[in-house]
Design a protein around this motif. Structure first.
Motif, mmCIF file in Angstrom:
data_model
loop_
_atom_site.group_PDB
_atom_site.id
_atom_site.type_symbol
_atom_site.label_atom_id
_atom_site.label_comp_id
_atom_site.label_asym_id
_atom_site.label_seq_id
_atom_site.Cartn_x
_atom_site.Cartn_y
_atom_site.Cartn_z
ATOM 1 N N UNK A 1 30.066 5.927 -15.168
ATOM 2 C CA UNK A 1 30.646 6.152 -13.843
ATOM 3 C C UNK A 1 29.988 5.237 -12.807
ATOM 4 N N UNK A 2 29.036 4.458 -13.252
ATOM 5 C CA UNK A 2 28.420 3.493 -12.356
ATOM 6 C C UNK A 2 27.225 4.008 -11.579
ATOM 7 N N UNK A 3 26.659 5.140 -12.017
ATOM 8 C CA UNK A 3 25.500 5.666 -11.292
ATOM 9 C C UNK A 3 24.332 4.691 -11.458
ATOM 10 N N UNK A 4 23.854 4.191 -10.344
ATOM 11 C CA UNK A 4 22.897 3.084 -10.401
ATOM 12 C C UNK A 4 21.464 3.589 -10.335
ATOM 13 N N UNK A 5 21.136 4.512 -11.244
ATOM 14 C CA UNK A 5 19.778 5.047 -11.268
ATOM 15 C C UNK A 5 18.762 3.939 -11.532
ATOM 16 N N UNK B 1 25.516 -12.530 -3.966
ATOM 17 C CA UNK B 1 25.157 -11.407 -3.107
ATOM 18 C C UNK B 1 24.018 -10.621 -3.729
ATOM 19 N N UNK B 2 23.261 -9.999 -2.875
ATOM 20 C CA UNK B 2 22.234 -9.058 -3.284
ATOM 21 C C UNK B 2 22.894 -7.994 -4.166
ATOM 22 N N UNK B 3 22.228 -7.585 -5.217
ATOM 23 C CA UNK B 3 22.824 -6.590 -6.107
ATOM 24 C C UNK B 3 22.691 -5.188 -5.532
ATOM 25 N N UNK C 1 25.282 6.272 -1.387
ATOM 26 C CA UNK C 1 24.179 6.172 -0.441
ATOM 27 C C UNK C 1 23.190 5.095 -0.887
ATOM 28 N N UNK C 2 22.804 5.177 -2.156
ATOM 29 C CA UNK C 2 21.777 4.279 -2.674
ATOM 30 C C UNK C 2 22.267 2.833 -2.706
ATOM 31 N N UNK C 3 23.492 2.640 -3.138
ATOM 32 C CA UNK C 3 23.999 1.269 -3.193
ATOM 33 C C UNK C 3 24.088 0.684 -1.786
#
Length: 744
Positions: free
Chosen positions: A86-90, A547-549, A33-35
RNA sequence: GGACCCGUAGCUCAGUGGUUAGAGCAGGGGACUCAUAAUCUCUUGGUCGCAGGUUCAAACCCUGCCGGGUCUACCA
């Protein structure tokens, strides 16, 4: 500036590592969702952190001879490491042991106790004091949390059951139920003693909560908007009527009750701390503050949490903040009722717009169970498999509407079939063809065929269509639709057959490759929330513009590609492509089999949290003794006793002559036992193990001189001896002696 | 005991009143050979847990039952 939106994932309880069930419940969907939102250019902050207070951690520390700080430091590191891997983009992964959390929690408490925002006035602001009898250890001079009382389980006879739950048989207990209760601290027999606690008046707040949920405040009727599994549970609590809940505890490991408030209330504050489920959700706020400080803008947290500007005017339109809590289903009541009540009473805080709670994830058809070693630990699994493979596979199995099952064949199938064969191979064939036939430059298209137009149309529609799925929390569908684009690409490529076209009509072949490569480019953006590593590699292969991150600190400058740009062709004719590489390696049968073997014979240093898959804000923290955590073993030998101790117990053979269920009791059977000289009634907590028919007529061994005890209003005069195997199953101790015979 | 969620193809799951119930995987036939023995295509397969009811029409709404899950209560 777009509307601020704060997204939270349940705070993992720092009492054990987290497993794939946790990830699927509250973290992975939030990260998707956040990404997605970041790629859309939304102003999102993704907050999480370890939940580190509470008696469970204190018990564990004591058991292991460590300090609570040691325990939380260790698990905080393991948990955060696993989630990051796991790539959680906190944007921030904080800790509730941080000073700012203590300060924020104290402030919430103080506000509700002195100046509540709603017109609810009890004796301590909105709080009220409640006095009750709690167990007290006379030797240590401290009150005992349920967890600190141990004794014999009345249901299964486990001699080391806790005051809130027996880990052996899973029964929910209270300290008073334990046979021969003793303090876990000193082994002293606890006494009852009065203590006073602050109560959160949920009953008083209920009308306000109901109004808010119906949409009185913002027009959003959450009963209609939220998922049925969420509203169902909330409704059921509301219908039963909310009860006031104590929010302080007499334990050591927690945030102290402010002394001045205690003094004013005439309560001795020593040893009183704020209960973990009160402080834990405040962690969302304090972690946001920690984030703001790290940004060098300490007041920035207010942009996401406060409903009013500093001058007191209400925020409207693009200023009005949004709040979304991702949780597992065990946390619904806290995030749908309790925390909103706390926010209301404190005042000026945004209330959640959505609480997309997931159901539970099973593993190979069975529940995750630490004690049986039936679990896959996140940090461990990621040492053997790329995060992208887990993200995608788990993403297709999210328990969005009902409990779902994660199994390794399915995992292998998703990775090999979808990621490698469908997606990876499509990209690979398009790129290698371009390199071998067109020198690695994007060919100029000729006239577009109907099929080519259809593909470009699909590309044009994809960002909006798939975006709508993300925005409505339908992640499984979003993933499917994304991969389905690669299917479309394969079909187009196959039907056009450029390897034939190039022999008869070069321009047609150019068109085919041009269109296929545009699809690859769009996919490299649309895949970013799902498989960020692979998406980045794909963009590198395509030599795509920056690209935008999708990670925090996203560069929002205008000339970066974003989500919506995936709708248009991004690679101009003549654009030079990078070298193609394999996007996803296939998972070998042997690797999957090795993983299965690992499950069957767990060697993982198991921790001990059993049931709740997302253990934030635990109402009843669940864990079990370390001694039993490794593998289900034999119960430890009890302390030596002298003969006289044994001789006190009068064991008799008795024949079960009547056996029946007790109405309204799940676990108890009412038995009448013929002892030859008398027939007496015994209530036995074995209803979950035996039917009345199964026990009738057996001659068993009973403790005949046990003090009678009342349960469910019926007297129980004695106890049936049961043997319990390591599997937790109960067996009778039977005899062929005549009823009444003594057993020695 | 109460409440809520769920039960759909061999497997994992969509589908909340409107043609003949769908997808992916697995199974079977075919095509293709640019590509990671990949892809594409056709196809087999369902008493939608069971039984009643409402309706012109029910997987979907109602009642009961069975099964799985979760919360919660009694026991205090």
């Amino acid at each position: 500036m777009p509307r601020p939106i704060l997204v939270t994932s349940a705070l993992p309880y720092a009492n054990g590592p987290i497993h794939l069930g946790h990830l699927a419940g509250a973290y992975l969907p939030a990260d998707f969702f956040v990404r997605y939102l970041r790629l859309k250019g939304e102003d999102v902050v993704f907050v999480c952190g370890s939940d580190e207070m509470g008696v469970a951690i204190e018990v564990r520390a004591r058991k292991e001879g460590r300090t609570p700080q040691d325990v939380i430091d260790a698990f905080h590191a393991v948990i955060e490491g696993g989630l990051r891997a796991a790539g959680m983009s906190f944007d921030v992964y904080g800790r509730t042991s941080a000073p700012i959390h203590k300060a924020t929690t104290t402030e919430f408490f103080r506000t509700i106790a002195t100046d509540p925002a709603e017109a609810i006035r009890n004796d301590q602001g909105a709080f009220r004091l409640g006095t009750s009898e709690q167990l007290f250890d006379p030797e240590a001079g401290v009150f005992l949390a349920d967890r600190f009382v141990v004794g014999t389980c009345p249901v299964c006879g486990n001699p080391n059951a806790y005051g809130d739950q027996c880990e052996r048989c899973g029964s929910t207990l209270s300290p008073a139920e334990l046979i021969d209760p003793r303090s876990a601290l000193t082994s002293a027999t606890p006494i009852r003693k009065e203590t006073t606690h602050w109560m959160l008046p949920l009953g008083d707040v209920q009308p306000l909560l109901e109004g808010w949920l119906r949409g009185d405040r913002d027009g959003l009727n959450r009963f209609e908007a939220w998922k049925p599994n969420v509203t169902g549970q909330i409704r059921s609590w509301l219908e039963a009527g909310l009860r006031d809940r104590a929010i302080t505890r007499d334990i050591a490991w927690g945030i102290p009750v402010p002394e001045d408030l205690a003094e004013a209330a005439g309560v001795d504050a020593s040893g009183k701390v704020i209960y973990v489920w009160f402080d834990a959700p405040i962690g969302y706020v304090s972690n946001t503050k920690a984030w703001a400080e790290a940004q060098g803008d300490p007041e920035r947290w207010t942009r996401y949490w406060r409903t009013h500007h500093e001058d007191g005017t209400a925020k409207t339109g693009d200023d009005a903040p949004r709040l979304v809590h991702f949780i597992g289903k065990d946390n619904i009541v806290f995030h749908g009722l309790v925390f909103p009540a706390m926010l209301m009473l404190t005042g000026g805080y945004v209330l959640p717009e959505a609480v997309p709670a997931n159901e539970f994830l099973n593993l190979e058809g069975e529940k995750f169970s630490t004690s049986r070693g039936h679990a896959i630990w996140l940090h461990d699994f990621l040492e053997r498999f790329p995060a992208d493979t887990l993200r995608y596979a788990l993403g297709t199995m999210l328990p969005e509407t009902k409990d779902a099952d994660f199994n390794l064949s399915e995992f292998q199938g998703r990775v090999n079939g979808d990621l490698a064969d469908v997606l990876g191979n499509f990209v690979h064939r398009a790129l290698t063809f371009t390199h071998s036939k067109f020198g690695g430059a994007v060919p100029a298209p000729g006239e577009l065929s109907t099929e080519a137009k259809a593909v470009l149309d699909a590309i044009a529609a994809a960002p909006e269509r798939i975006g709508a799925l993300y925005a409505s929390y339908r992640f499984r569908d979003a993933l499917y639709e994304t991969i389905d684009l690669a299917r479309t690409g394969n079909k187009f490529f196959n039907d056009a057959a450029p390897w034939h076209q190039i022999k008869t009509d070069v321009q047609a072949a150019q068109t085919t490759l041009y269109v296929s490569l545009q699809l690859c480019a769009s996919l490299s953006i649309l895949l970013e929330p799902i498989v960020p590593d692979a998406a980045a590699r794909l963009r590198r292969m395509l030599n795509l513009a920056p690209m935008r991150s999708s990670m925090p600190a996203a560069n929002l400058s205008g000339d970066l590609l974003g989500w919506d740009d995936a709708a248009r062709p991004l690679l101009p004719p003549g654009h030079a492509l990078g070298a193609p590489e394999v996007l996803f390696q296939k998972l070998d049968d042997a690797v999957i089999q090795a993983e299965r073997d690992r499950l069957a014979a767990p060697t993982t240093p198991a921790d001990d949290s059993t049931a709740p898959q997302v253990q934030t804000v635990p109402d009843v923290p669940v864990y079990e003794p370390v001694a039993e955590a490794e593998t289900p073993g034999f119960a430890p030998l009890a302390d030596t006793i002298v003969y006289d101790d044994f001789a006190k117990i009068d064991l008799r053979a008795g024949k079960i002559v009547v056996a029946e269920r007790i109405p309204k009791a799940d676990k108890l059977l009412r038995l009448e036992i013929d002892l030859g000289f008398e027939t007496r009634q015994i209530l036995s907590g074995i209803a979950e193990h035996f039917t009345p028919d199964e026990v009738l007529g057996r001659t068993v061994v009973i403790v005949a001189n046990l003090a009678p005890r009342k349960m469910r209003g019926l007297e129980s005069a004695g106890m049936i001896l049961m043997a319990e195997g390591r599997d937790g199953k109960l067996r009778f101790v039977e005899t062929d002696a005549e009823p009444g015979a003594t057993v020695q």
